[in-house]
Design a protein around this motif. Structure first.
Motif, PDB file in Angstrom:
ATOM      1  N   GLU A 103      41.562 -48.748   3.590  1.00  0.00           N
ATOM      2  CA  GLU A 103      40.521 -48.519   4.420  1.00  0.00           C
ATOM      3  C   GLU A 103      38.948 -48.610   3.901  1.00  0.00           C
ATOM      4  O   GLU A 103      38.338 -48.941   4.501  1.00  0.00           O
ATOM      5  N   MET A 104      39.062 -47.693   2.618  1.00  0.00           N
ATOM      6  CA  MET A 104      37.907 -47.697   1.820  1.00  0.00           C
ATOM      7  C   MET A 104      37.237 -48.937   1.654  1.00  0.00           C
ATOM      8  O   MET A 104      35.981 -49.176   1.781  1.00  0.00           O
ATOM      9  N   GLN A 105      38.013 -49.680   0.928  1.00  0.00           N
ATOM     10  CA  GLN A 105      37.613 -51.310   0.591  1.00  0.00           C
ATOM     11  C   GLN A 105      37.104 -51.988   1.866  1.00  0.00           C
ATOM     12  O   GLN A 105      35.955 -52.573   1.605  1.00  0.00           O
ATOM     13  N   GLU A 106      37.705 -51.938   2.918  1.00  0.00           N
ATOM     14  CA  GLU A 106      37.517 -52.736   3.929  1.00  0.00           C
ATOM     15  C   GLU A 106      36.091 -51.978   4.758  1.00  0.00           C
ATOM     16  O   GLU A 106      35.193 -52.734   5.122  1.00  0.00           O
ATOM     17  N   LEU A 107      35.890 -50.692   4.557  1.00  0.00           N
ATOM     18  CA  LEU A 107      34.554 -50.240   4.974  1.00  0.00           C
ATOM     19  C   LEU A 107      33.500 -50.525   3.960  1.00  0.00           C
ATOM     20  O   LEU A 107      32.437 -50.822   4.550  1.00  0.00           O
ATOM     21  N   MET A 108      33.589 -50.700   2.811  1.00  0.00           N
ATOM     22  CA  MET A 108      32.800 -51.059   1.845  1.00  0.00           C
ATOM     23  C   MET A 108      32.386 -52.461   2.173  1.00  0.00           C
ATOM     24  O   MET A 108      30.912 -52.813   1.852  1.00  0.00           O
ATOM     25  N   ALA A 109      33.347 -53.362   2.382  1.00  0.00           N
ATOM     26  CA  ALA A 109      33.188 -54.837   2.516  1.00  0.00           C
ATOM     27  C   ALA A 109      31.991 -55.029   3.669  1.00  0.00           C
ATOM     28  O   ALA A 109      31.408 -55.657   3.703  1.00  0.00           O
ATOM     29  N   SER A 110      32.606 -54.001   4.894  1.00  0.00           N
ATOM     30  CA  SER A 110      31.556 -54.332   6.070  1.00  0.00           C
ATOM     31  C   SER A 110      30.249 -53.935   5.921  1.00  0.00           C
ATOM     32  O   SER A 110      29.244 -54.624   6.489  1.00  0.00           O
ATOM     33  N   ILE A 111      30.150 -52.722   5.145  1.00  0.00           N
ATOM     34  CA  ILE A 111      28.633 -52.289   5.017  1.00  0.00           C
ATOM     35  C   ILE A 111      28.044 -53.176   4.085  1.00  0.00           C
ATOM     36  O   ILE A 111      26.716 -53.565   4.244  1.00  0.00           O
ATOM     37  N   SER A 112      28.707 -53.920   3.263  1.00  0.00           N
ATOM     38  CA  SER A 112      27.915 -54.717   2.248  1.00  0.00           C
ATOM     39  C   SER A 112      27.517 -55.880   2.754  1.00  0.00           C
ATOM     40  O   SER A 112      26.431 -56.566   2.461  1.00  0.00           O
ATOM     41  N   ALA A 113      28.362 -56.294   3.881  1.00  0.00           N
ATOM     42  CA  ALA A 113      28.025 -57.549   4.615  1.00  0.00           C
ATOM     43  C   ALA A 113      27.035 -57.341   5.536  1.00  0.00           C
ATOM     44  O   ALA A 113      26.130 -58.146   5.876  1.00  0.00           O
ATOM     45  N   SER A 114      27.310 -56.331   6.482  1.00  0.00           N
ATOM     46  CA  SER A 114      26.459 -56.108   7.538  1.00  0.00           C
ATOM     47  C   SER A 114      25.507 -55.060   7.927  1.00  0.00           C
ATOM     48  O   SER A 114      25.003 -54.677   8.884  1.00  0.00           O
ATOM     49  N   ARG A 142      31.903 -42.793   5.302  1.00  0.00           N
ATOM     50  CA  ARG A 142      30.790 -43.752   5.326  1.00  0.00           C
ATOM     51  C   ARG A 142      29.750 -43.494   4.165  1.00  0.00           C
ATOM     52  O   ARG A 142      29.318 -44.296   3.446  1.00  0.00           O
ATOM     53  N   LEU A 143      29.497 -41.956   3.859  1.00  0.00           N
ATOM     54  CA  LEU A 143      28.762 -41.601   2.736  1.00  0.00           C
ATOM     55  C   LEU A 143      29.346 -42.151   1.300  1.00  0.00           C
ATOM     56  O   LEU A 143      28.771 -42.616   0.439  1.00  0.00           O
ATOM     57  N   THR A 144      30.561 -41.815   1.286  1.00  0.00           N
ATOM     58  CA  THR A 144      31.520 -42.209   0.381  1.00  0.00           C
ATOM     59  C   THR A 144      31.436 -43.598  -0.256  1.00  0.00           C
ATOM     60  O   THR A 144      31.151 -44.060  -1.217  1.00  0.00           O
ATOM     61  N   ALA A 145      31.473 -44.348   0.709  1.00  0.00           N
ATOM     62  CA  ALA A 145      31.328 -45.799   0.811  1.00  0.00           C
ATOM     63  C   ALA A 145      30.008 -46.416   0.279  1.00  0.00           C
ATOM     64  O   ALA A 145      30.099 -47.083  -0.669  1.00  0.00           O
ATOM     65  N   VAL A 146      29.052 -45.945   0.751  1.00  0.00           N
ATOM     66  CA  VAL A 146      27.509 -46.324   0.497  1.00  0.00           C
ATOM     67  C   VAL A 146      27.430 -45.700  -0.943  1.00  0.00           C
ATOM     68  O   VAL A 146      26.863 -46.478  -1.866  1.00  0.00           O
ATOM     69  N   ARG A 147      27.868 -44.671  -1.335  1.00  0.00           N
ATOM     70  CA  ARG A 147      27.808 -44.219  -2.876  1.00  0.00           C
ATOM     71  C   ARG A 147      28.418 -45.017  -3.778  1.00  0.00           C
ATOM     72  O   ARG A 147      27.924 -45.470  -4.938  1.00  0.00           O
ATOM     73  N   ARG A 148      29.503 -45.572  -3.499  1.00  0.00           N
ATOM     74  CA  ARG A 148      30.316 -46.365  -4.337  1.00  0.00           C
ATOM     75  C   ARG A 148      29.473 -47.593  -4.643  1.00  0.00           C
ATOM     76  O   ARG A 148      29.441 -48.331  -5.428  1.00  0.00           O
ATOM     77  N   ALA A 151      26.559 -47.412  -6.594  1.00  0.00           N
ATOM     78  CA  ALA A 151      27.216 -47.491  -8.153  1.00  0.00           C
ATOM     79  C   ALA A 151      27.653 -48.720  -8.695  1.00  0.00           C
ATOM     80  O   ALA A 151      27.264 -49.106  -9.833  1.00  0.00           O
ATOM     81  N   ILE A 152      28.230 -49.822  -7.849  1.00  0.00           N
ATOM     82  CA  ILE A 152      28.683 -50.924  -8.065  1.00  0.00           C
ATOM     83  C   ILE A 152      27.304 -51.666  -8.489  1.00  0.00           C
ATOM     84  O   ILE A 152      27.302 -52.542  -9.501  1.00  0.00           O
ATOM     85  N   SER A 153      26.245 -51.588  -7.746  1.00  0.00           N
ATOM     86  CA  SER A 153      24.997 -52.185  -7.870  1.00  0.00           C
ATOM     87  C   SER A 153      24.291 -51.712  -8.840  1.00  0.00           C
ATOM     88  O   SER A 153      23.235 -52.343  -9.318  1.00  0.00           O
ATOM     89  N   GLY A 154      24.528 -50.669  -9.595  1.00  0.00           N
ATOM     90  CA  GLY A 154      23.663 -50.079 -10.769  1.00  0.00           C
ATOM     91  C   GLY A 154      22.812 -49.499 -10.419  1.00  0.00           C
ATOM     92  O   GLY A 154      21.837 -49.123 -10.961  1.00  0.00           O
ATOM     93  N   GLY A 155      22.895 -48.777  -9.056  1.00  0.00           N
ATOM     94  CA  GLY A 155      21.641 -48.139  -8.488  1.00  0.00           C
ATOM     95  C   GLY A 155      20.485 -48.975  -8.112  1.00  0.00           C
ATOM     96  O   GLY A 155      19.484 -48.372  -7.374  1.00  0.00           O
ATOM     97  N   GLU A 156      20.822 -50.211  -7.809  1.00  0.00           N
ATOM     98  CA  GLU A 156      19.533 -51.078  -7.367  1.00  0.00           C
ATOM     99  C   GLU A 156      19.677 -51.140  -5.799  1.00  0.00           C
ATOM    100  O   GLU A 156      18.746 -51.449  -5.440  1.00  0.00           O
ATOM    101  N   ARG A 157      20.879 -51.075  -5.218  1.00  0.00           N
ATOM    102  CA  ARG A 157      20.983 -51.167  -3.671  1.00  0.00           C
ATOM    103  C   ARG A 157      21.618 -49.959  -3.194  1.00  0.00           C
ATOM    104  O   ARG A 157      21.886 -49.144  -4.089  1.00  0.00           O
ATOM    105  N   PHE A 158      21.589 -49.843  -1.983  1.00  0.00           N
ATOM    106  CA  PHE A 158      22.081 -48.798  -1.147  1.00  0.00           C
ATOM    107  C   PHE A 158      21.740 -47.485  -1.547  1.00  0.00           C
ATOM    108  O   PHE A 158      22.348 -46.509  -2.021  1.00  0.00           O
ATOM    109  N   GLN A 159      20.534 -47.321  -1.942  1.00  0.00           N
ATOM    110  CA  GLN A 159      19.813 -46.119  -2.342  1.00  0.00           C
ATOM    111  C   GLN A 159      19.543 -45.040  -1.260  1.00  0.00           C
ATOM    112  O   GLN A 159      19.320 -43.957  -1.622  1.00  0.00           O
ATOM    113  N   THR A 160      19.709 -45.551   0.011  1.00  0.00           N
ATOM    114  CA  THR A 160      19.182 -44.388   1.096  1.00  0.00           C
ATOM    115  C   THR A 160      20.449 -44.868   2.353  1.00  0.00           C
ATOM    116  O   THR A 160      21.194 -45.901   2.066  1.00  0.00           O
ATOM    117  N   ILE A 161      20.616 -44.008   3.192  1.00  0.00           N
ATOM    118  CA  ILE A 161      21.786 -44.125   4.253  1.00  0.00           C
ATOM    119  C   ILE A 161      20.999 -43.708   5.375  1.00  0.00           C
ATOM    120  O   ILE A 161      20.445 -42.315   5.483  1.00  0.00           O
TER     121      ILE A 161
END
Length: 364
Positions: A103-114, A142-148, A151-161
């Motif tokens: 479920e976490m991977q699905e949530l991360m994919a959804s946030i990354s795309a939309s 949601r917070l855990t997914a955005v933090r992951r 981290a995957i982007s090396g801190g370049e993206r998803f710096q805020t929520i």
């Protein structure tokens, strides 16, 4: 021939007195005797505007929108973008323990795309030096997914929520919000419900489990609240020994709680320590013999039908470290304990700390 009188310009004081006299005369004049020119001038003044009609209407809408925005902000209904590092996820004792990885991977994919469709909820704690600038109320996944993703982007993206800043009024209200959000969106396990109530008592938010269950699960039926009190007993007696507690179903939890009321906690703890279970099934097998023995034994009426309240435990203030981990000391009837809080706490880290503590104690 008569001499002409030279006119003099009235002084400012005299002009003011003349104007005041005219106003008094007009105020005393009977209805219908008001000079028509006065009404004409007043009406013209009311309708005079340097802006066209369309612009005046737009300005009126802008003013109304601004008033509605201020009212919504005052109620915490306007989302704001908050830096991830300003949000503390574990300022409140979280009710959810296990996050389903699929479920976490699905949530991360959804946030990354939309993007994130639903903002999280936070509040500003009274002790920001320990709890952080903003403490999480709901939206842990949601917070855990955005933090992951950050981290995957090396801190370049998803710096805020995006977040709603709430004013819960008390920690109890914040806990209620957190539990209700998780119950609605992704149901808690039976054990997690009991753990939430027992932890709230342990943290000093409520005097006993009955009070905690009555407030945190106020919308649940009486039968469900009774079961949650039983689940809380499991956490009180075995919480630090159960590695797969969320795998217990409702019937297993109720049987285990009934067995604990017969005084089997110590033998169960010893069995769990010896078993070294690697799954929920193995953990239950280690306990089953004591559960069955208790079911065959007469119930001790002195123990009552509800779990006991938590024993008084003294806690120090949490010390927040630079890496985001917080530690605190506890002292109770069973001795001293050190607790670690934070997303960076892992079993390897705890093992390393235990090894250092062992060396320290061996040298004393």
């Amino acid at each position: 021939m008569a001499r002409r009188r030279q006119l003099e310009t009235p002084s400012p004081e005299a002009l003011k007195e003349i104007e005041a006299g005219i106003d008094r005369d007009l105020a005393r004049a009977p209805a219908g005797l008001r000079p028509p020119i006065a009404d004409v001038v007043a009406d013209a003044a009311r309708h005079a505007s340097p802006l066209p009609q369309a612009d005046r209407e737009a300005a009126a809408r802008d003013k109304a929108d601004a008033e509605r925005l201020r009212a919504a902000e005052g109620k915490g209904l306007v989302a704001v973008e908050l830096p991830l590092e300003e949000i503390t996820a574990d300022a409140l004792n979280r009710d959810r323990i296990v996050l389903d990885e699929d479920e976490m991977q699905e949530l991360m994919a959804s946030i990354s795309a939309s993007g994130l469709r639903l903002p999280i909820e936070v509040f500003e704690p009274l002790n920001p030096e320990d709890a952080g600038k903003y403490a999480l109320v709901s939206g842990y996944r949601r917070l855990t997914a955005v933090r992951r993703l950050n981290a995957i982007s090396g801190g370049e993206r998803f710096q805020t929520i995006p977040a709603f800043i709430r004013e819960p009024g008390s920690i109890a209200n914040a806990l209620v919000s957190m539990i209700e959000e998780n119950e609605i969106r992704s149901g808690l396990s039976q054990y997690e419900r009991g753990r939430a109530a027992a932890s709230a008592v342990h943290d000093g938010i409520f005097q006993n489990v009955d009070d905690a269950v009555a407030v945190l699960f106020q919308h649940a039926s009486r039968a469900k609240r009774s079961k949650i009190r039983s689940f809380a007993l499991i956490h009180e007696e075995l919480g630090d020994m159960l590695a797969y507690a969320t795998g217990l179903n409702e019937r297993q939890c109720l049987r285990l709680a009934a067995a604990l009321r017969t005084g089997t906690a110590e033998v169960m703890r010893a069995a769990l320590e010896a078993a070294g279970a690697r799954s929920a099934a193995e953990e239950w097998d280690a306990l089953l013999q004591f559960v069955e023995q208790a079911e065959g034994a007469p119930q001790d009426p002195a123990r009552g039908g509800r779990p006991k309240t938590a024993q008084q435990v003294e806690k120090s203030r949490r010390t927040r470290l630079a890496n985001g981990i917080s530690i605190e000391r506890e002292h109770g009837p069973n001795g001293y304990a050190i607790r670690f809080h934070g997303n960076n706490v892992t079993s390897d880290l705890v093992d390393a700390v235990m090894e250092n503590v062992r060396h320290l104690l061996e040298q004393t």
